[in-house]
Design an enzyme around this catalytic site. Sequence first.
Site, mmCIF file in Angstrom:
data_model
loop_
_atom_site.group_PDB
_atom_site.id
_atom_site.type_symbol
_atom_site.label_atom_id
_atom_site.label_comp_id
_atom_site.label_asym_id
_atom_site.label_seq_id
_atom_site.Cartn_x
_atom_site.Cartn_y
_atom_site.Cartn_z
ATOM 1 N N LYS A 194 11.654 -41.900 -23.023
ATOM 2 C CA LYS A 194 10.659 -42.653 -22.782
ATOM 3 C C LYS A 194 9.340 -41.750 -23.298
ATOM 4 O O LYS A 194 9.037 -40.770 -22.810
ATOM 5 C CB LYS A 194 10.473 -43.001 -21.556
ATOM 6 C CG LYS A 194 9.010 -43.773 -21.211
ATOM 7 C CD LYS A 194 8.718 -45.142 -21.991
ATOM 8 C CE LYS A 194 9.762 -46.074 -21.724
ATOM 9 N NZ LYS A 194 9.891 -47.301 -22.427
ATOM 10 N N HIS A 321 17.324 -53.650 -22.287
ATOM 11 C CA HIS A 321 16.291 -52.917 -21.433
ATOM 12 C C HIS A 321 16.571 -53.006 -20.117
ATOM 13 O O HIS A 321 17.221 -53.658 -19.303
ATOM 14 C CB HIS A 321 14.964 -53.904 -22.034
ATOM 15 C CG HIS A 321 13.962 -53.575 -21.325
ATOM 16 N ND1 HIS A 321 13.456 -54.414 -20.207
ATOM 17 C CD2 HIS A 321 12.919 -52.681 -21.660
ATOM 18 C CE1 HIS A 321 12.306 -53.985 -19.815
ATOM 19 N NE2 HIS A 321 12.024 -52.898 -20.700
HETATM 20 O O1 GKR Z 1 9.420 -48.125 -16.545
HETATM 21 O O2 GKR Z 1 7.937 -46.981 -17.399
HETATM 22 C C1 GKR Z 1 8.777 -47.778 -17.402
HETATM 23 C C2 GKR Z 1 9.093 -48.381 -18.820
HETATM 24 O O3 GKR Z 1 8.086 -48.126 -19.625
HETATM 25 C C3 GKR Z 1 9.134 -49.727 -18.888
HETATM 26 O O4 GKR Z 1 8.110 -50.342 -18.325
HETATM 27 C C4 GKR Z 1 9.387 -50.261 -20.035
HETATM 28 O O5 GKR Z 1 9.494 -51.829 -20.194
HETATM 29 O O6 GKR Z 1 11.470 -49.335 -19.929
HETATM 30 C C5 GKR Z 1 11.016 -50.245 -20.627
HETATM 31 C C6 GKR Z 1 11.020 -50.080 -22.233
HETATM 32 O O7 GKR Z 1 12.101 -49.624 -22.319
HETATM 33 O O8 GKR Z 1 10.007 -50.234 -22.951
HETATM 34 MG MG MG Z 2 11.214 -49.993 -24.587
#
Ligand code: GKR
Ligand code: MG
Length: 423
Positions: A194, A321
């Site tokens: 991420k 996702h």
């Molecule tokens: O949980 O921090 C998180 C993610 O950034 C999430 O909010 C996203 O929706 O995991 C997700 C993604 O793949 O974009």
């Molecule tokens: Mg994503």
Amino acid sequence: MSRDVRITAIRITPVAFRDPPLLNAAGIHEPWALRAILELETSDGRVGINETYGDAPMLALLEDAKAHVLGLSPFALNRMEERLRAAIQPREAPAYTLAPGSDPSRNLAKAISAFEVAMYDLQGQIVNAPIVDLLGGAVRSSVAYSAYLFFKYAEHHGRPYEADAWGEGVSPEQVVAQAKRMIALYGFQSIKLKGGVFEPAHEIACMQALRGAFPGLPLRLDPNANWSLATSIAAAPALDEVLEYYEDPCPGLEGMAELARHTKLPLATNMVVTSMEEFRRNVGTQSVKVILSDHHYWGGLRATQHLAHMCRLWGLGLSMHSNSHLGISLMAMTHVAAAVPNLTYACDTHYPWQDEDIVVGGRIAFSEGAVRVPTSPGLGVQIDRAALAKLHDQYLACGIRNRDDRAQMQKYDPSFTGVCPRF
Ligand code: GKR
Ligand code: MG
């Protein structure tokens, strides 16, 4: 007769569970993540379960929707959809969103999904078959997930509870160490980081460090649209030999379409293609090549299969996702993933970041990065009532009612604006 069975009561229990200080484009995770647990009781004494988003607007949506589901047969999925479609007002969708699960324009799809999975759980119990069989049968006996890495701090602001065992994850060395630990614990065979948190050069260095440490594994990077189009184009050559797909680097479908003209990397998204309307527009722009499905906001398991058919028709790849979730969601993801022949990428899951669960038997096991597709009736998991009560008490005590990663980050850095794209 199974046809006479009716849904006679619906219980929705909000829960909160520990979530580490994980960084993302919007800020940082709060110490507690929220989910809602659904229980549908039937006239013949069964209980069908499911898990979905647990923020305050979602709880209100589910409470309002309950009346339209009560009295239905667990097999009446079309009738349930029809009733919810009539009851839930359409809302305009934003150009893109980091967390489609918190977006009101997905209300109908989220509500359908929430009830559909619990109804499928009941159907499976009634006909004595796992959900995957009701979806056409398993095309694989286990579902592969990827190691979902996050930049992270060592502990939460104000230290609401003991620090987690993962430590800090900021430098390339720490990110590689996080990957090694996650792979040692779960056996994952692909890796996602991420991004959208630090300067792109730093995040690229982390990806290159991962490439060096895991030469054979597919890698993904997801900056959640926190890189401008120019930054995304400039970063692409350094990622060409590193990534299997480039997930949501820049904002908006038009931005992604322009980027696609400048890179040979396949673009992936869970931000700009989150509905069939957006799917149609994407096909027109020839932009994104891999769609990340998520039954929680795509409208359920049947809608996910429909999306899969559309991806096959248009020659698009399909991945999955995830947000912070518990074992019931993991089982629903596993059933539908097992029933989709063209789900050819390992699915995302946040599950390794959670250390609590509410399913009987405790946390669900992974073997070589995959979850076995259940063969017992319905979802194949039941609720541990003591664990549910504990996580509900945590919900009551934690005070969080809506996810707010930006406000949480401002506790560490009051100047943080969360303006996107930041880089
Ligand atoms: O949980 O921090 C998180 C993610 O950034 C999430 O909010 C996203 O929706 O995991 C997700 C993604 O793949 O974009
Ligand atoms: Mg994503």
